[in-house]
Design a protein around this motif. Structure first.
Motif, PDB file in Angstrom:
ATOM      1  N   LEU A 127      -5.854   7.801 -15.272  1.00  0.00           N
ATOM      2  CA  LEU A 127      -5.355   7.716 -13.894  1.00  0.00           C
ATOM      3  C   LEU A 127      -6.248   6.822 -13.041  1.00  0.00           C
ATOM      4  O   LEU A 127      -5.770   6.027 -12.229  1.00  0.00           O
ATOM      5  N   THR A 128      -7.556   6.945 -13.245  1.00  0.00           N
ATOM      6  CA  THR A 128      -8.495   6.144 -12.469  1.00  0.00           C
ATOM      7  C   THR A 128      -8.414   4.675 -12.856  1.00  0.00           C
ATOM      8  O   THR A 128      -8.519   3.782 -12.002  1.00  0.00           O
ATOM      9  N   THR A 129      -8.200   4.408 -14.148  1.00  0.00           N
ATOM     10  CA  THR A 129      -8.035   3.018 -14.604  1.00  0.00           C
ATOM     11  C   THR A 129      -6.846   2.359 -13.910  1.00  0.00           C
ATOM     12  O   THR A 129      -6.879   1.170 -13.568  1.00  0.00           O
ATOM     13  N   GLY A 130      -5.790   3.133 -13.685  1.00  0.00           N
ATOM     14  CA  GLY A 130      -4.594   2.592 -13.051  1.00  0.00           C
ATOM     15  C   GLY A 130      -4.639   2.598 -11.538  1.00  0.00           C
ATOM     16  O   GLY A 130      -3.683   2.156 -10.892  1.00  0.00           O
ATOM     17  N   GLY A 131      -5.742   3.073 -10.954  1.00  0.00           N
ATOM     18  CA  GLY A 131      -5.850   3.150  -9.506  1.00  0.00           C
ATOM     19  C   GLY A 131      -6.797   2.113  -8.938  1.00  0.00           C
ATOM     20  O   GLY A 131      -7.248   1.208  -9.637  1.00  0.00           O
ATOM     21  N   PRO A 132      -7.131   2.230  -7.658  1.00  0.00           N
ATOM     22  CA  PRO A 132      -8.044   1.263  -7.015  1.00  0.00           C
ATOM     23  C   PRO A 132      -9.464   1.403  -7.541  1.00  0.00           C
ATOM     24  O   PRO A 132      -9.929   2.500  -7.849  1.00  0.00           O
ATOM     25  N   MET A 133     -10.158   0.275  -7.670  1.00  0.00           N
ATOM     26  CA  MET A 133     -11.526   0.251  -8.158  1.00  0.00           C
ATOM     27  C   MET A 133     -12.508   0.351  -6.991  1.00  0.00           C
ATOM     28  O   MET A 133     -12.253  -0.153  -5.897  1.00  0.00           O
ATOM     29  N   HIS A 134     -13.660   1.002  -7.249  1.00  0.00           N
ATOM     30  CA  HIS A 134     -14.696   1.153  -6.231  1.00  0.00           C
ATOM     31  C   HIS A 134     -16.038   0.774  -6.853  1.00  0.00           C
ATOM     32  O   HIS A 134     -16.715   1.604  -7.453  1.00  0.00           O
TER      33      HIS A 134
END
Length: 463
Positions: A127-134
């Motif tokens: 899910l994090t891979t497919g979301g915005p990066m920080h």
């Protein structure tokens, strides 16, 4: 937001340029950092042409998230497992598509101590891979290091080299197994045993000129089997691309079916650890259970899949766990799977028993013939399983739902389950010493499934 398409049940696998590329690799490295909060991560890679760039992208994603990286370079998955534990890292990632075609790649990931990620952790990384990066302001370090010498010593320590008689073997590396095998063999030879080796496809080949690294394919059997006969070797070994699976050939060049390898390695493990627990998957069980019992051990069944086997190893304190798909797990190897330890144990077992591998296998096949895994495409897998259960329920002496449907009768047993990775029903059948009945039961079950397509087990010449 859905996980990227290349995220499977427990690892990442996809076609280069379609579902996996350097951008996704960078984002996965950053997501691993975000979810797992590691201080240091080990990164390794196989020999595919796409692996160096994907590995560098993962490293960049980790470093941009403030994580320090230990780059072990060209290596097998189990070398990443070992290095993660050896260096005290918070996690490990290897870039590999194992036995897939050359235009595929992927990743396998572990946490500290090389424990498998939980379902929640893996899904969250997706899910994090497919979301915005920080990205963070702090850039992590990257150092190149190798644990191969220590790894080789650790593996050789797992057998009693004093009991090892002179051995002649054939090895078919297929992928990246060659350098690791050489390190293990060199270490073994310093302990005294005489081992003669014929090497095939030993140098890692990014072009896969000798075919995709999948020794399960029948068309690849002859290369290893014929070399065993020509070399008059006691046995042969072939590995898949990242060598976390190994496949055996007896002295006649015949492929040894995976369920019998599990029983043989269980016997070898119990020779050194009497009364220990052995884990096995639920597909073909009777022969393994018999061998474990006869050698003073305790059998424990686990659902198929590396995360389940590894969890069962930890929960029960088992010394060895085996799946008929050629994954073998060892308590003294972080409860992880290894394709290199089994050949050492097989050499030790043949030395102790002073029997040919074909003889050991023939005895087991006579007592418990099995179908191997047969694959079927059906219209509605769940309904099909329910209908077969209803058909046989009145005759069964035992019914289990550990992994799909397992039904046992006085003289035969079957396991029927949905594939974890494909839209298939997988069937395994075994009997008590009756190959004729085995063929009949396979026929009857196949008729009940009304398959639209049947795929015979790749390691069997017939059902």
């Amino acid at each position: 937001m859905l996980s990227p398409a290349c995220f499977g049940s427990y690892d990442i696998r996809g076609k280069i340029g379609h579902t996996i590329d350097t951008d996704l690799a960078f984002r996965t490295g950053a997501a691993f950092a975000s979810v797992m909060q590691p201080k240091t991560v080990v990164v390794g890679r196989d020999c595919r042409p796409s692996s160096p760039k994907l590995a560098q992208a993962v490293i960049n994603g980790l470093r941009r998230s403030g994580v320090d990286v230990i780059d072990i370079g060209l290596s097998g998955t189990e070398e990443m497992y070992f290095a993660t534990d050896h260096f005290g890292a918070s996690g490990g990632i290897t870039i590999t598509a194992s036995h897939n075609p050359i235009d595929y790649n992927g990743m396998k990931m572990v946490a500290e101590g090389s424990r498998p990620l939980t379902d929640v952790e893996f899904r969250q990384i997706g899910l994090t891979t497919g979301g915005p990066m920080h990205a963070t302001e702090q850039i992590g370090t990257c150092v190149e290091a190798s644990a191969r010498a220590t790894y080789a010593n650790h593996l050789v320590d797992m057998i009693d080299t004093v009991r090892l008689r002179p051995t002649r073997m054939v090895v078919n590396a297929c992928g990246v197994a060659g350098p690791a095998f050489d390190a293990v063999l060199d270490t073994l030879r310093t302990r005294g045993p005489k081992v003669e080796v014929t090497r095939l496809n030993h140098e890692p080949d990014p072009a896969f000129r000798n075919g995709i690294p999948n020794p399960m394919l029948p068309e690849q059997h002859a290369a290893t089997g014929d070399a065993v006969v020509a070399a008059r070797a006691q046995f042969g070994v072939a590995w898949d691309g990242d060598f976390d699976r190994c496949f055996f050939f007896d002295e006649t060049g015949a492929f040894v079916d995976g369920e019998y390898v599990v029983a043989l390695l269980a016997q070898a493990a119990l020779a050194r650890h009497p009364a220990a627990t052995i884990i096995h998957d639920p597909r073909i069980v009777w022969n393994t259970q018999r061998v474990v019992s006869e050698h003073g051990g305790v059998s424990h069944q686990s659902k198929t899949g590396h995360a389940y086997l590894k969890a069962a190893m930890r929960e029960t304190g088992a010394i060895y766990g085996g799946e008929m798909s050629a994954h073998h797990y060892f308590s003294s190897f972080m409860n992880c799977d290894s394709g290199m330890i089994p050949w050492l144990m097989m050499a030790e077992l043949l030395s102790i028993t002073r029997m040919h591998l074909s003889q050991l296998v023939a005895e087991m096949k006579a007592l418990h013939p099995s179908s191997g895994e047969l694959n079927f495409t059906v219209t509605d897998p769940e309904t099909t399983i329910a209908q077969i259960k209803a058909r046989y329920l009145g005759q069964a002496v035992d019914v289990e739902n550990c992994d799909g449907l397992s039904m046992s009768f006085e003289t035969w047993r079957f396991n029927l389950r949905c594939s974890n990775t494909e839209s298939l029903l997988r069937l395994n059948v075994e009997t008590r010493g009756d190959p004729v009945a085995l063929a009949q039961h396979v026929h009857d079950l196949t008729e009940l499934m009304h398959p639209t397509e049947t795929v015979i087990a790749p390691t069997r010449r017939s059902a």
